[in-house]
Design an enzyme around this catalytic site. Structure first.
Site, PDB file in Angstrom:
ATOM      1  N   LYS A  91      29.837  61.368  -7.210  1.00 24.46           N
ATOM      2  CA  LYS A  91      30.924  61.375  -6.233  1.00 24.46           C
ATOM      3  C   LYS A  91      30.422  60.587  -5.029  1.00 24.46           C
ATOM      4  O   LYS A  91      29.527  61.031  -4.310  1.00 24.46           O
ATOM      5  CB  LYS A  91      31.300  62.794  -5.829  1.00 24.46           C
ATOM      6  CG  LYS A  91      32.408  62.868  -4.779  1.00 24.46           C
ATOM      7  CD  LYS A  91      32.832  64.321  -4.563  1.00 24.46           C
ATOM      8  CE  LYS A  91      33.907  64.389  -3.493  1.00 24.46           C
ATOM      9  NZ  LYS A  91      33.337  64.347  -2.125  1.00 24.46           N
ATOM     10  N   GLY A 152      37.339  69.407   5.553  1.00 20.46           N
ATOM     11  CA  GLY A 152      37.214  70.699   6.213  1.00 20.46           C
ATOM     12  C   GLY A 152      38.285  71.032   7.224  1.00 20.46           C
ATOM     13  O   GLY A 152      38.234  72.092   7.855  1.00 20.46           O
ATOM     14  N   ALA A 179      39.510  66.658  -0.231  1.00 20.39           N
ATOM     15  CA  ALA A 179      39.326  66.942   1.202  1.00 20.39           C
ATOM     16  C   ALA A 179      40.627  67.266   1.913  1.00 20.39           C
ATOM     17  O   ALA A 179      41.670  66.677   1.638  1.00 20.39           O
ATOM     18  CB  ALA A 179      38.632  65.788   1.922  1.00 20.39           C
ATOM     19  N   GLY A 180      40.522  68.213   2.840  1.00 18.00           N
ATOM     20  CA  GLY A 180      41.622  68.542   3.735  1.00 18.00           C
ATOM     21  C   GLY A 180      42.542  69.645   3.270  1.00 18.00           C
ATOM     22  O   GLY A 180      43.385  70.116   4.035  1.00 18.00           O
ATOM     23  N   ASN A 201      36.467  72.640  -1.195  1.00 21.84           N
ATOM     24  CA  ASN A 201      35.264  73.431  -0.966  1.00 21.84           C
ATOM     25  C   ASN A 201      35.496  74.448   0.153  1.00 21.84           C
ATOM     26  O   ASN A 201      35.483  75.653  -0.054  1.00 21.84           O
ATOM     27  CB  ASN A 201      34.104  72.503  -0.634  1.00 21.84           C
ATOM     28  CG  ASN A 201      32.749  73.194  -0.553  1.00 21.84           C
ATOM     29  OD1 ASN A 201      31.713  72.559  -0.692  1.00 21.84           O
ATOM     30  ND2 ASN A 201      32.701  74.492  -0.331  1.00 21.84           N
TER      31      ASN A 201
END
Length: 256
Positions: A91, A152, A179-180, A201
């Site tokens: 990644k 995040g 993401a986000g 995550n």
């Protein structure tokens, strides 16, 4: 779908920031994810204990180049990850701005070109920019990972129209929102829009109950995927009656 791997689950889970290894294990198992992302820096910092946990989880590992800001850093980290995890997957993250964690498009394309030529199967963390996507495909990538919003941030799909355009433009390319994402409803929306998978995550790791949140995301991602496959109705500006007029009782005006 993802190079040489066709997953049953559309949920990719990150392994950073959990309160404890035990909670990470619980969340990973609850997610039903087949792919987990791992930072080489995390592996290096925790050594054998974390490696043992990864073995217990028995999931496919997608190493990442998190924290890299230059082509050299990213390429070096990728080669270390390939040797450590015995995988061609990487990644690719090349961060261009410390505050937004937005990828550096120029360094990203250069690093992708080098790694693809070196035999890696690259999962590039990118934006919804169509030209950047084209350049990454030309470099040898076979899928794209556009952000929903800054890493995040939990903002969800901040540029929905841009993401719709990306999905429409790259019809046959696997697209993973990366993401986000902050809530299961945001993940479901992305899947309803036709994206192929979700990588997240923070939304799980920082939840009050990561195991339960992982279950919620798994259900939402599956629901969004199934809804897309079932065929969503078109949005309308005006109401359309769902009950047919045929068969309704008819009254004579004389009765009133």
């Amino acid at each position: 779908m993802f190079y040489d791997f066709v997953p049953q689950s559309r949920f990719l889970l990150g392994t950073a920031g959990y309160p404890s290894p035990q909670i990470l294990q619980q969340a990973a198992e609850a997610s039903k994810s087949e792919i987990i992302t791992v930072s080489l820096r995390r592996e290096g910092g925790q050594g054998g204990a974390f490696r043992e946990l990864l073995t217990q989880l028995n999931k496919r590992i997608l190493p990442n180049t998190a924290g890299c800001h230059t082509v050299k850093e990213a390429v070096t980290t990728a080669h270390m990850a390939r040797e450590l995890f015995n995988t061609r997957w990487i990644k690719l993250e090349v961060i261009g701005h410390a505050d937004t964690l937005q990828p550096d498009p120029f360094a990203l394309v250069e690093a992708a070109r080098i790694l693809c030529a070196d035999g890696f199967q690259v999962f590039p963390y990118t934006t919804e920019d169509l030209i950047l996507g084209e350049k990454l495909l030309e470099a040898g990538c076979e899928l794209l990972m556009p952000w929903g919003a800054p890493i995040g941030s939990g903002q969800g799909l901040r540029n929905i129209e841009g993401l719709r355009s990306m999905r429409s433009w790259f019809k046959d390319i696997p697209l993973i929102i990366d993401a986000g994402i902050g809530s299961p409803s945001q993940a479901a929306l992305a899947m309803e829009m036709g994206f192929d998978a979700i990588l997240l995550n923070t939304a799980v790791a920082k939840a009050q109950d990561p195991r339960r949140m992982a279950q919620a995301f798994a259900a939402a991602i599956r629901a969004g995927y199934d809804a897309r496959g079932a065929g969503l109705i078109e949005r309308r500006d005006m109401a359309t009656a769902s009950t047919p007029i045929f068969g309704m009782a008819q009254f004579s005006s004389q009765e009133w």
